[in-house]
Design a protein around this motif. Sequence first.
Motif, PDB file in Angstrom:
ATOM      1  N   PHE A  49      59.581   2.445  20.499  1.00  4.40           N
ATOM      2  CA  PHE A  49      58.000   2.423  21.221  1.00  4.40           C
ATOM      3  C   PHE A  49      57.586   0.792  20.274  1.00  4.40           C
ATOM      4  O   PHE A  49      57.998   0.825  18.931  1.00  4.40           O
ATOM      5  CB  PHE A  49      56.799   3.323  20.229  1.00  4.40           C
ATOM      6  CG  PHE A  49      57.082   4.758  21.532  1.00  4.40           C
ATOM      7  CD1 PHE A  49      57.108   4.617  23.079  1.00  4.40           C
ATOM      8  CD2 PHE A  49      58.129   5.194  20.454  1.00  4.40           C
ATOM      9  CE1 PHE A  49      57.186   5.877  23.151  1.00  4.40           C
ATOM     10  CE2 PHE A  49      58.380   6.404  21.485  1.00  4.40           C
ATOM     11  CZ  PHE A  49      58.139   6.896  22.439  1.00  4.40           C
ATOM     12  N   GLN A  50      57.368  -0.277  20.298  1.00  2.91           N
ATOM     13  CA  GLN A  50      57.196  -1.705  19.765  1.00  2.91           C
ATOM     14  C   GLN A  50      56.099  -1.276  18.868  1.00  2.91           C
ATOM     15  O   GLN A  50      54.741  -0.382  19.382  1.00  2.91           O
ATOM     16  CB  GLN A  50      57.129  -2.380  21.176  1.00  2.91           C
ATOM     17  CG  GLN A  50      58.310  -2.985  21.422  1.00  2.91           C
ATOM     18  CD  GLN A  50      58.732  -4.402  22.511  1.00  2.91           C
ATOM     19  OE1 GLN A  50      57.238  -4.435  22.614  1.00  2.91           O
ATOM     20  NE2 GLN A  50      59.206  -4.488  22.491  1.00  2.91           N
ATOM     21  N   ASN A  52      52.145  -1.272  18.478  1.00  2.00           N
ATOM     22  CA  ASN A  52      50.916  -1.218  19.465  1.00  2.00           C
ATOM     23  C   ASN A  52      51.451  -0.918  21.358  1.00  2.00           C
ATOM     24  O   ASN A  52      50.390  -1.141  21.494  1.00  2.00           O
ATOM     25  CB  ASN A  52      49.962  -2.660  19.562  1.00  2.00           C
ATOM     26  CG  ASN A  52      49.870  -3.318  18.700  1.00  2.00           C
ATOM     27  OD1 ASN A  52      48.941  -2.591  17.383  1.00  2.00           O
ATOM     28  ND2 ASN A  52      50.413  -4.048  17.868  1.00  2.00           N
ATOM     29  N   THR A  53      51.830  -0.656  21.001  1.00  2.00           N
ATOM     30  CA  THR A  53      52.558   0.159  22.246  1.00  2.00           C
ATOM     31  C   THR A  53      52.284   1.985  22.557  1.00  2.00           C
ATOM     32  O   THR A  53      52.388   2.610  23.207  1.00  2.00           O
ATOM     33  CB  THR A  53      53.245   0.054  22.682  1.00  2.00           C
ATOM     34  OG1 THR A  53      55.004   0.285  22.425  1.00  2.00           O
ATOM     35  CG2 THR A  53      53.937  -1.382  23.176  1.00  2.00           C
ATOM     36  N   ASP A  56      49.954   3.511  25.004  1.00  2.00           N
ATOM     37  CA  ASP A  56      50.546   3.468  26.169  1.00  2.00           C
ATOM     38  C   ASP A  56      50.921   5.103  26.085  1.00  2.00           C
ATOM     39  O   ASP A  56      50.975   5.371  27.870  1.00  2.00           O
ATOM     40  CB  ASP A  56      50.574   2.672  26.721  1.00  2.00           C
ATOM     41  CG  ASP A  56      50.352   0.633  26.469  1.00  2.00           C
ATOM     42  OD1 ASP A  56      48.845   0.911  26.208  1.00  2.00           O
ATOM     43  OD2 ASP A  56      50.796   0.591  25.739  1.00  2.00           O
ATOM     44  N   TYR A  57      51.216   6.209  25.306  1.00  2.00           N
ATOM     45  CA  TYR A  57      52.427   6.859  25.895  1.00  2.00           C
ATOM     46  C   TYR A  57      51.107   8.160  24.743  1.00  2.00           C
ATOM     47  O   TYR A  57      51.885   9.284  24.245  1.00  2.00           O
ATOM     48  CB  TYR A  57      52.986   7.185  24.943  1.00  2.00           C
ATOM     49  CG  TYR A  57      54.022   5.471  25.034  1.00  2.00           C
ATOM     50  CD1 TYR A  57      55.005   5.864  26.810  1.00  2.00           C
ATOM     51  CD2 TYR A  57      54.310   4.453  25.005  1.00  2.00           C
ATOM     52  CE1 TYR A  57      55.815   4.750  27.181  1.00  2.00           C
ATOM     53  CE2 TYR A  57      54.632   3.188  26.630  1.00  2.00           C
ATOM     54  CZ  TYR A  57      55.706   4.038  27.047  1.00  2.00           C
ATOM     55  OH  TYR A  57      56.257   2.573  27.377  1.00  2.00           O
ATOM     56  N   ASP A  79      56.600  -0.858  14.735  1.00  2.00           N
ATOM     57  CA  ASP A  79      57.339  -0.112  15.464  1.00  2.00           C
ATOM     58  C   ASP A  79      57.889   0.586  15.727  1.00  2.00           C
ATOM     59  O   ASP A  79      58.061   1.425  14.005  1.00  2.00           O
ATOM     60  CB  ASP A  79      58.525  -0.860  15.334  1.00  2.00           C
ATOM     61  CG  ASP A  79      58.472  -2.245  15.975  1.00  2.00           C
ATOM     62  OD1 ASP A  79      57.588  -2.838  16.840  1.00  2.00           O
ATOM     63  OD2 ASP A  79      59.467  -3.215  15.998  1.00  2.00           O
TER      64      ASP A  79
END
Length: 157
Positions: A49-50, A52-53, A56-57, A79
Motif C-alpha cells: 500500500f503506497q 495515502n492509499t 482507499d481500502y 507505505d
Amino acid sequence: MILMLLVLMALAGCKEHTKESVEIYNPQHTEYLQQYGWHIGQYYSETRFQANTLQDYQEHVDKIRTEGHVDLSPYLDRDVIETGYVLKEKTDHYNHIVVYILESGGAIIGSYLDFNHEVVQPNGEIQVNAGQTTPMFPSNQKDEQYGIGRFVNANND
C-alpha cells in the motif's frame, strides 16, 4: 562392441538431477513468528500500500483494526507492506492458518491471523473457506474465546 561400450559408459555417467526446493523467507518475519511459537509453511502473498492509499481500502483497514487489533491510522501517510504466510500449525477446526505481518519503514508494526479451512473439491480444485480473523497470539495459548479449536501438529519444525 566399441559402440556398445561407449553407450554403457555414457549411461553409467548419467545421474538423475533433482531439483531441491529451498524456501527463503524474510529473516525478520521468521524471527518474529518464532517469538510467538509459529512456523512458516509457505509464502502466501504480499500487498504493498503506497502512502495515502490505505484509506482507499477502508473495509480491509477496518477489519484489521476490529478483528486483528492492529490500528493502521498512524500509517495512513506512509507505505505499508502486508505479507502473508501459510503456517505449519493447524487446529482441529482449521487446516489453513495464514499470518499477515504488517510493516512500514522496514519495521514490523503489527500482525494478525486468519483461520480458514481448505477443501479439495472432487474436480481437484482447492477451495479455501474463510473462517475467523484474530489478533496475533502465541501458538501455545489456549484461547478459546475465538472458537478456533485445539491445535494439532503444532511442533512441525
